[in-house]
Design a protein around this motif. Structure first.
Motif, short mmCIF file in Angstrom:
data_model
loop_
_atom_site.label_atom_id
_atom_site.label_comp_id
_atom_site.label_asym_id
_atom_site.label_seq_id
_atom_site.Cartn_x
_atom_site.Cartn_y
_atom_site.Cartn_z
N SER A 322 -118.25 21.42 74.10
CA SER A 322 -117.45 20.81 73.03
C SER A 322 -116.26 21.69 72.68
O SER A 322 -115.17 21.19 72.37
CB SER A 322 -118.31 20.58 71.78
N LYS A 326 -112.32 20.73 73.27
CA LYS A 326 -112.07 20.33 71.88
C LYS A 326 -110.73 19.62 71.71
O LYS A 326 -110.61 18.70 70.89
CB LYS A 326 -112.14 21.55 70.95
N LEU A 329 -111.33 16.09 72.84
CA LEU A 329 -112.25 15.34 71.99
C LEU A 329 -111.67 15.05 70.61
O LEU A 329 -112.03 14.05 69.98
CB LEU A 329 -113.56 16.13 71.84
N SER A 333 -115.21 15.95 68.04
CA SER A 333 -115.94 17.15 68.44
C SER A 333 -116.90 17.62 67.35
O SER A 333 -117.97 18.16 67.64
CB SER A 333 -114.95 18.28 68.79
N ILE A 336 -120.12 15.70 67.69
CA ILE A 336 -120.87 16.13 68.88
C ILE A 336 -121.55 17.48 68.60
O ILE A 336 -122.72 17.69 68.93
CB ILE A 336 -119.93 16.24 70.09
N ILE A 337 -120.79 18.38 67.96
CA ILE A 337 -121.36 19.69 67.63
C ILE A 337 -122.50 19.54 66.63
O ILE A 337 -123.52 20.23 66.72
CB ILE A 337 -120.26 20.62 67.07
#
Length: 458
Positions: A322, A326, A329, A333, A336-337
């Motif tokens: 990620s 980044k 994204l 992001s 996702i993190i």
């Protein structure tokens, strides 16, 4: 396991201890470099020296606790009481360093406070850890009481993240709330109060009739302790658990010491966003405990631990990817993190209960008739403290190597990359190494004879 009241009182003791130490672990490297403006190498040195001191005093306190009782408080609870009071007081001074002092004086202040804190932490944690072995003796009960201990420990780890949001909000004066020095003092006051209350509950809620045994006349011998510690490494399974646990705790030390730098400077997350991520990590550690307990009862402890390590490794890799992507994204992001952090929390939950339970198993299996629970516990903490001290010192040095500048609110791109490399490379190496070590563990439940529980049915 019988005795719900004692289980709860024992677990609550870890809540207070955790909230103080996790605040230091999570925030102090950042506080020292970005708020106090002390070079990372000096902060890393102070933390490393205090951790080495903690490691050196562990066996001494363990021996004293095993052989010298403190009146009606017995062999464990009296020392836990002293540690409770000491930690509650010293913690306040750690976060109240006057900002107008020179760098050298700040370093000395910090070092003295950390050394005192670790001294009282040892007086608390080593007898506290041994108290677990005094309360239970059954193979599965050792895991169950560790689960209670771990859940409260993780709750204590969650609180600093919540306090970060409450006391370090983004303001006009401090657009990045993490840089507000006065917020840390308020956090320290709350943490010390929690430590004091929880420590008292643990001390007076776990008193046991076992404390009425005759006091030992054995004299302290540093040579004897060193020989005994060396003997641990001659025992195949003790060696595996000590090394595997120490390696796994390095990942935790790196994650907590560099994590705030990473999310603040590499992703520019606000205090609220960081609080959400840290809280998610810790909550999923706690939520996963019943699952890992049931899995360890069904499949045994080693398979459950290896599964947890593998899950944690996968989560860390997702976070790493990620960061790499980044820019592609964008805002997604963060989500996702967040999911990856939850995965890491579930996996790393095993590290706070199963290795400690396995260590008690091996100690009982190797010395079933020997009353040296605190001394044996101290050897484990000594080992992982030495490992953590080395890791934290290297982290401090590496922050200087990558030219981290505490006077800048925005770090250069190479420095951001350096922070991410320290974080991901350190965490992955420690987790993978721990997995490989624990994969060689051979003891199973069938190796142990079931014993009756030692906790009274309250």
């Amino acid at each position: 396991m019988k005795g719900l009241r004692k289980k709860l009182c024992y677990g609550i003791g870890n809540l207070g201890y955790s909230v103080v130490n996790q605040t230091i672990t999570n925030f102090f490297m950042f506080f020292g470099t970005s708020v106090l403006k002390v070079p990372g190498s000096l902060i890393g040195l102070a933390v490393a020296l205090s951790t080495i001191w903690d490691a050196a005093t562990d066996p001494i306190v363990g021996f004293i606790s095993d052989n010298h009782r403190m009146g009606f408080l017995g062999y464990r609870n009296g020392y836990v009481l002293i540690g409770t009071i000491g930690v509650s007081i010293v913690n306040l001074f750690i976060w109240c360093v006057p900002l107008n002092l020179s760098v050298g004086v700040k370093f000395v202040w910090v070092l003295i406070c950390l050394l005192l804190n670790e001294t009282f932490c040892t007086l608390y944690s080593t007898p506290y850890g041994a108290l677990c072995g005094d309360l239970v003796s059954d193979y599965n009960d050792r895991t169950e009481i560790q689960i209670y201990k771990t859940i409260f420990f993780i709750l204590g780890m969650v609180l600093p993240s919540i306090l970060l949001y409450i006391f370090l909000p983004n303001t006009t004066q401090y657009p990045q709330g993490q840089l507000n020095p006065y917020g840390y003092r308020n956090i320290a006051i709350v943490c010390s109060c929690i430590m004091l209350v929880c420590g008292m509950i643990c001390v007076f809620g776990t008193l046991t009739r076992q404390d009425k045994k005759v006091e030992s006349t054995e004299k302290f011998s540093l040579k004897h302790l060193l020989i005994s510690y060396a003997q641990c490494f001659k025992n195949y399974h003790l060696r595996l658990v000590i090394i595997g646990y120490s390696l796994s705790m390095i990942s935790s030390a790196i994650l907590t010491s560099v994590g705030l730098h990473f999310f603040t400077y590499c992703f520019k997350y606000s205090s609220l966003q960081i609080t959400i991520l840290l809280t998610a990590l810790l909550l999923f550690m706690a939520i996963s405990q019943p699952f890992w307990y049931k899995l360890s009862k069904r499949d045994d402890k080693k398979p459950a631990l290896l599964s947890g390590l593998l899950v944690a490794i996968i989560g860390v890799i997702i976070i790493m990817l990620s960061y790499v992507f980044k820019d592609m994204l964008g805002n997604i992001s963060f989500y996702i993190i967040f999911l990856a952090i939850c995965v890491v929390g579930v996996g790393s939950g095993t590290l706070y209960s199963l290795p400690a339970s396995m260590y008690l198993d091996v100690a009982e299996y190797s010395n079933p008739d020997k009353n040296n629970g605190a001394t044996m516990q101290s050897y484990l903490t000594f080992s992982y403290n030495i490992a953590n001290a080395t890791a934290l010192f290297l982290v401090g040095v590496l922050l200087d190597v990558i030219k981290f500048n505490p006077n800048l609110t925005t770090q250069s791109r190479p420095t951001q990359t350096g922070i991410s490399i320290i974080l991901f490379l350190g965490v992955l190496i420690s987790l993978i190494s721990s997995f490989l070590v624990f994969s060689k563990y051979k003891l199973k439940q069938k190796n142990f004879n079931k014993e009756s529980d030692k906790i009274d049915n309250d």
